[in-house]
Design an enzyme around this catalytic site. Structure first.
Site, PDB file in Angstrom:
ATOM      1  N   HIS A 189       0.810  -1.229   0.000  1.00  0.00           N
ATOM      2  CA  HIS A 189       0.000   0.000   0.000  1.00  0.00           C
ATOM      3  C   HIS A 189       0.841   1.275   0.000  1.00  0.00           C
ATOM      4  O   HIS A 189       0.453   2.279   0.601  1.00  0.00           O
ATOM      5  CB  HIS A 189      -0.949   0.030   1.197  1.00  0.00           C
ATOM      6  CG  HIS A 189      -2.029  -1.005   1.138  1.00  0.00           C
ATOM      7  ND1 HIS A 189      -3.005  -1.021   0.172  1.00  0.00           N
ATOM      8  CD2 HIS A 189      -2.266  -2.077   1.938  1.00  0.00           C
ATOM      9  CE1 HIS A 189      -3.813  -2.049   0.377  1.00  0.00           C
ATOM     10  NE2 HIS A 189      -3.382  -2.713   1.438  1.00  0.00           N
ATOM     11  N   GLU A 213       3.939  -5.664  -3.707  1.00  0.00           N
ATOM     12  CA  GLU A 213       3.228  -4.672  -4.507  1.00  0.00           C
ATOM     13  C   GLU A 213       3.345  -3.286  -3.891  1.00  0.00           C
ATOM     14  O   GLU A 213       3.086  -3.093  -2.701  1.00  0.00           O
ATOM     15  CB  GLU A 213       1.750  -5.053  -4.624  1.00  0.00           C
ATOM     16  CG  GLU A 213       0.956  -4.072  -5.469  1.00  0.00           C
ATOM     17  CD  GLU A 213      -0.483  -4.480  -5.646  1.00  0.00           C
ATOM     18  OE1 GLU A 213      -1.237  -3.681  -6.234  1.00  0.00           O
ATOM     19  OE2 GLU A 213      -0.866  -5.587  -5.196  1.00  0.00           O
ATOM     20  N   GLU A 239      -0.630   0.295 -10.594  1.00  0.00           N
ATOM     21  CA  GLU A 239      -2.078   0.503 -10.509  1.00  0.00           C
ATOM     22  C   GLU A 239      -2.461   1.968 -10.459  1.00  0.00           C
ATOM     23  O   GLU A 239      -3.587   2.324 -10.803  1.00  0.00           O
ATOM     24  CB  GLU A 239      -2.651  -0.226  -9.295  1.00  0.00           C
ATOM     25  CG  GLU A 239      -2.256   0.366  -7.953  1.00  0.00           C
ATOM     26  CD  GLU A 239      -2.840  -0.395  -6.782  1.00  0.00           C
ATOM     27  OE1 GLU A 239      -3.436   0.240  -5.901  1.00  0.00           O
ATOM     28  OE2 GLU A 239      -2.699  -1.629  -6.742  1.00  0.00           O
ATOM     29  N   HIS A 289      -4.906  -5.029 -12.379  1.00  0.00           N
ATOM     30  CA  HIS A 289      -5.418  -4.498 -11.111  1.00  0.00           C
ATOM     31  C   HIS A 289      -6.938  -4.484 -11.192  1.00  0.00           C
ATOM     32  O   HIS A 289      -7.516  -3.882 -12.089  1.00  0.00           O
ATOM     33  CB  HIS A 289      -4.876  -3.082 -10.907  1.00  0.00           C
ATOM     34  CG  HIS A 289      -5.349  -2.423  -9.662  1.00  0.00           C
ATOM     35  ND1 HIS A 289      -5.983  -1.187  -9.665  1.00  0.00           N
ATOM     36  CD2 HIS A 289      -5.290  -2.799  -8.362  1.00  0.00           C
ATOM     37  CE1 HIS A 289      -6.264  -0.834  -8.434  1.00  0.00           C
ATOM     38  NE2 HIS A 289      -5.867  -1.803  -7.616  1.00  0.00           N
TER      39      HIS A 289
END
Length: 395
Positions: A189, A213, A239, A289
């Protein structure tokens, strides 16, 4: 065939675009600008003035016209282009009576590997949910936060060593619980600075994550490349970016092993295929995504089937509320009992971790009758997490 109208359909936490034609063929698409859907709606209305009266099958030309018509871009604009583009590909498939992927070059595979969303506000809950995903037959789990999915209303602080060690230990517990039969797609995140990300990546290397990620914010491509160069764990990112050129700059820096192409944000099916082609030249695989509704999933499936360098497809639980709502909630991971499956005519299902390739024409999905009235649109709240000292925390 001519476009006669374009309807914007806001539903619950989603924004759909329906393109109508004089042949009574319609197409559906979704905008991925999930935090700013009202702005994306206005962009669609602007593009509508150009599209009405045009041949919907001239998809590439319309994509170029919309993409290059203004001097500015961003999530709201690219989300609108994406939704329209997906709807045009839906129309094309229906016009030729084939699944859209047949028009993209045909099948590269007969089924699509997926990873399942897991979450947890505590270590015990997170591990338990990972085990449940394995029992459901999934061979990969994702949206998996080693730092837990705590409410954004809860102030955050941990000393550096405890932050790294606790998160790495959770990954170890999950690996022990599911064994080597399940790949772990770790979602960070964008919450770490580059030094923290490198340290964490080295701490979890032994557990063989499928990828890390977004370990750092995506704004500085050189920083993402630095993290990728200092770890043996593959990096996934993309993303939050919208253009072919941005992806190319990341590829050229060897900043990722997996490209997180947001089909509903990076230019739709057309934009995603362009990015996938560039990724292939760099030896990078794509991981679409897909935190949105079943319409997004249906569009992602078309790309996944027809793209050779697909690694895996993100598959949220469409029997619950929007993933983007659950993961940005201020008070709880689950806010209501809304089911995404209630708003559409079809929901893909996974068996043993794979989705069978659908055979319906177009993208194979539509909204149910009266969906806008049954599930009124809800504007998203602004929930930004704070540190205990009052400063902003990236999450």
């Amino acid at each position: 065939m001519k476009i006669t109208d374009i309807q914007v359909i806001p539903v619950n936490r989603f924004l759909y675009v329906k393109v109508l034609t004089d042949e009574n063929i319609t197409g559906i698409g979704e905008s991925g600008a999930w935090g700013f859907l009202n702005a994306s709606e206005e962009v669609v209305n602007s593009f509508k003035t150009y599209l009405i009266g045009k041949n919907p099958l001239e998809i590439e030309h319309h994509w170029q016209y919309m993409y290059r018509s203004f001097h500015f871009r961003g999530a709201a604009i690219m989300g609108a282009i994406s939704a329209i583009d997906i709807a045009l590909w839906d129309i094309a498939g229906k016009w030729f009576n084939v699944p859209t992927y047949q028009l993209l070059g045909g099948k590269c595979r007969d089924k699509i590997r997926t990873y399942y969303h897991v979450m947890g506000e505590t270590t015990e809950e997170l591990v338990e949910n990972c085990v449940q995903a394995k029992e459901l037959g999934y061979t990969a789990i994702g949206h998996l936060s080693p730092f837990l999915d705590e409410p954004r209303s809860k102030p955050y602080f941990l000393p550096y060593a405890k932050m790294i060690n606790q998160a790495a230990d959770r990954v170890g517990m999950i690996r022990q619980a599911v064994g080597d039969e399940v790949d772990l797609c770790l979602e960070l995140h964008r919450r770490m600075k580059h030094g923290e990300a490198i340290s964490f990546a080295r701490a979890v290397e032994q557990y063989r994550p499928f990828f890390l990620e977004d370990p750092v914010t995506p704004d500085n491509f050189d920083t993402m490349a630095l993290v990728a160069s200092k770890t043996h764990v593959p990096i996934a990112t993309g993303e939050r970016i919208h253009t072919i050129q941005e992806f190319e700059m990341l590829f050229s820096r060897n900043a990722m092993s997996y490209a997180r192409t947001s089909v509903c944000l990076c230019g739709g099916i057309t934009g995603t295929k362009k990015i996938a082609a560039i990724a292939e030249a760099h030896g990078v695989q794509i991981v679409p995504h897909n935190p949105l509704s079943p319409v997004s999933t249906a569009a992602c499936i078309q790309v996944a089937v027809a793209t050779e360098n697909l690694a895996i497809l993100e598959l949220p639980n469409h029997q619950t509320s929007a993933a983007t709502e659950k993961f940005t909630s201020s008070n709880s991971l689950s806010k209501d009992d809304f089911k995404q499956s209630d708003i559409v005519t079809w929901v893909p299902t996974s068996k043993d971790g794979f989705i069978d390739v659908p055979e319906q024409s177009g993208i194979g999905i539509d909204l149910v009758e009266g969906v806008q009235e049954k599930f009124p649109f809800k504007r998203r709240d602004i929930n930004t997490r704070l540190h205990v000292d009052g400063s902003i925390v990236d999450q």
